[in-house]
Every structure is written in C-alpha cells, then in structure tokens.
Design an enzyme around this catalytic site. Sequence first.
Site, PDB file in Angstrom:
ATOM      1  N   GLY A 246       7.489  13.674   1.369  1.00 26.01           N
ATOM      2  CA  GLY A 246       8.197  14.850   0.924  1.00 26.01           C
ATOM      3  C   GLY A 246       8.030  15.157  -0.470  1.00 26.01           C
TER       4      GLY A 246
ATOM      5  N   GLY B 156       5.070   0.774   9.975  1.00 25.19           N
ATOM      6  CA  GLY B 156       6.163   1.491   9.588  1.00 25.19           C
ATOM      7  C   GLY B 156       5.857   1.643   8.010  1.00 25.19           C
ATOM      8  N   CYS B 157       6.749   2.459   7.221  1.00 24.78           N
ATOM      9  CA  CYS B 157       6.660   2.157   5.935  1.00 24.78           C
ATOM     10  C   CYS B 157       8.154   2.696   5.287  1.00 24.78           C
ATOM     11  CB  CYS B 157       5.644   3.645   5.504  1.00 24.78           C
ATOM     12  SG  CYS B 157       5.461   3.854   3.737  1.00 24.78           S
TER      13      CYS B 157
ATOM     14  N   HIS C  71      -2.990  -0.406   4.241  1.00 25.83           N
ATOM     15  CA  HIS C  71      -1.780   0.604   4.206  1.00 25.83           C
ATOM     16  C   HIS C  71      -1.426   0.763   2.651  1.00 25.83           C
ATOM     17  CE1 HIS C  71       2.408   1.952   5.697  1.00 25.83           C
ATOM     18  NE2 HIS C  71       2.451   1.979   4.509  1.00 25.83           N
ATOM     19  N   GLU C  72      -1.355   0.014   1.811  1.00 29.98           N
ATOM     20  CA  GLU C  72      -1.011   0.170   0.563  1.00 29.98           C
ATOM     21  C   GLU C  72      -2.050   0.777  -0.292  1.00 29.98           C
ATOM     22  OE1 GLU C  72       1.847  -0.135  -0.166  1.00 29.98           O
ATOM     23  OE2 GLU C  72       2.512  -1.487   1.715  1.00 29.98           O
TER      24      GLU C  72
ATOM     25  N   HIS D 240      -1.940   4.561   0.028  1.00 30.94           N
ATOM     26  CA  HIS D 240      -0.749   5.002  -0.739  1.00 30.94           C
ATOM     27  C   HIS D 240      -1.463   5.653  -1.985  1.00 30.94           C
ATOM     28  CE1 HIS D 240       2.980   4.978   1.342  1.00 30.94           C
ATOM     29  NE2 HIS D 240       2.651   3.902   1.475  1.00 30.94           N
TER      30      HIS D 240
END
Length: 219
Positions: A32, A132-133, A175-176, A179
């Site tokens: 968010g 997960g994160c 995953h990173e 980001h």
Amino acid sequence: MAKVIWSALNIIKGKARGEGMKLGTKEVCQIGHPVLRRIAKPVSRDKIPTPEFQKLLDHMIRIMRENKAVGLAAPQVGVGLQVFCMELSDLHHKLIGAERFVKLQMSILPLTILINPHLTVTNDTPVTHEEGCVSMGGYVGRVARATGVQIDGLNRHGDEEQHNLTDWTARIAQHEYDHLQGVIYIDKMEGGSLRSMLCTEHKGVDWKLIESLKQQNIL
C-alpha cells in the site's frame, strides 16, 4: 541522487514520516505504500563509498536480520534505490529445520549485497513454492519461479560481482529483484493461494459451537 541519499539518511535517523519503518524496530514498509510500486533508481557508482550510503546498507542488513528474513530490498525501508541484500544462514537452517531445509532444496547463502543488479534466467524450469514477504506480514502465497538465475551487480565496495544461483537462493534473488521493479509476489502468485500463516492454527474457531451445530443437524 543526492535527494534520494538524503532521504535514506533521514530514514536511518528516524526522521522520515509515513514510511512505515522506525529505527530499532522490526517494521518495514507494508503493501500500500507507494514506494513499493515504483521502479527503483540506479545508484551512482561514486555514491557507493559515501558514509550515507554505507549507513543505508548497514541499516538494511540490520532490519533483514531483525525480521529473520532471507532478503530485503531498499524500497522496503522506504528508499527507492536499486539495492538489495540476501542471506540464508545457519540460523535459518535451525528455524526451518534440517528436513524441511533439504526438502525445499535450500542451501546456505552468505550475506550478499547487490547494487544496480541485473538478473538473467539460466534455467527457466518453473518450481512452485509458498512465499512470504515482510512487506506483507503474516501471509504466504504459491509462486512459480525459475530454477536457476545469474545475477550481476556491484557489491558494497563498488566491485562487480556475479552469482549463479539455483533453487531457493534463485527464488530469493528473483523475489528481491522484483521489488526493484515495483513488483510484489502477490502479482505473480497462483490465484486463490494467498493464506494467512495463522490459518493452520484455526484462530478464532469455536469448536464447541461447530460440534453443537452438527449434533442439531444444522451444519
């Protein structure tokens, strides 16, 4: 770039507002927050040795370890720069358990910092596992990732590094790296696979009420 570095320093000092992260806590920016959806900016090579940037790296490592995470990207601490760190340590091995560690094809990954990384898939065979994160605390979802990747980038000294990763360490890198592109794992997960990590504990379920409903043929 100077503005971004200054913003990073303010965050480290605990002066930034609305970033969802405070020094000395386990907090990181949660889903968010707009920074998680922006494409991160590259870091000028001459800025890497500066005290401000090195403090950012130390801060990221500390936050990653406080959360017992295996990776953390700069946007997750409110800083839109192309930087992430990874580590799969003996502590993770103990927390996960030897049997599950092997089952998930995990391997120890020493602390690795990559600046301005570039990721190339070397084995596109997909493997699906739950991920997960820390930017979406308490949830996991099933995500298909490439089995092997090569990732190139600069280390904290500004030297070029190349890492060839497979299985779970390749998953961490993907995953990173996502980001830094403004991508969160839920964008890639299997539909309907998101679950709370508390679901297996059946929190809030009144088993006596359920049994009573069954006895009355209501359920």
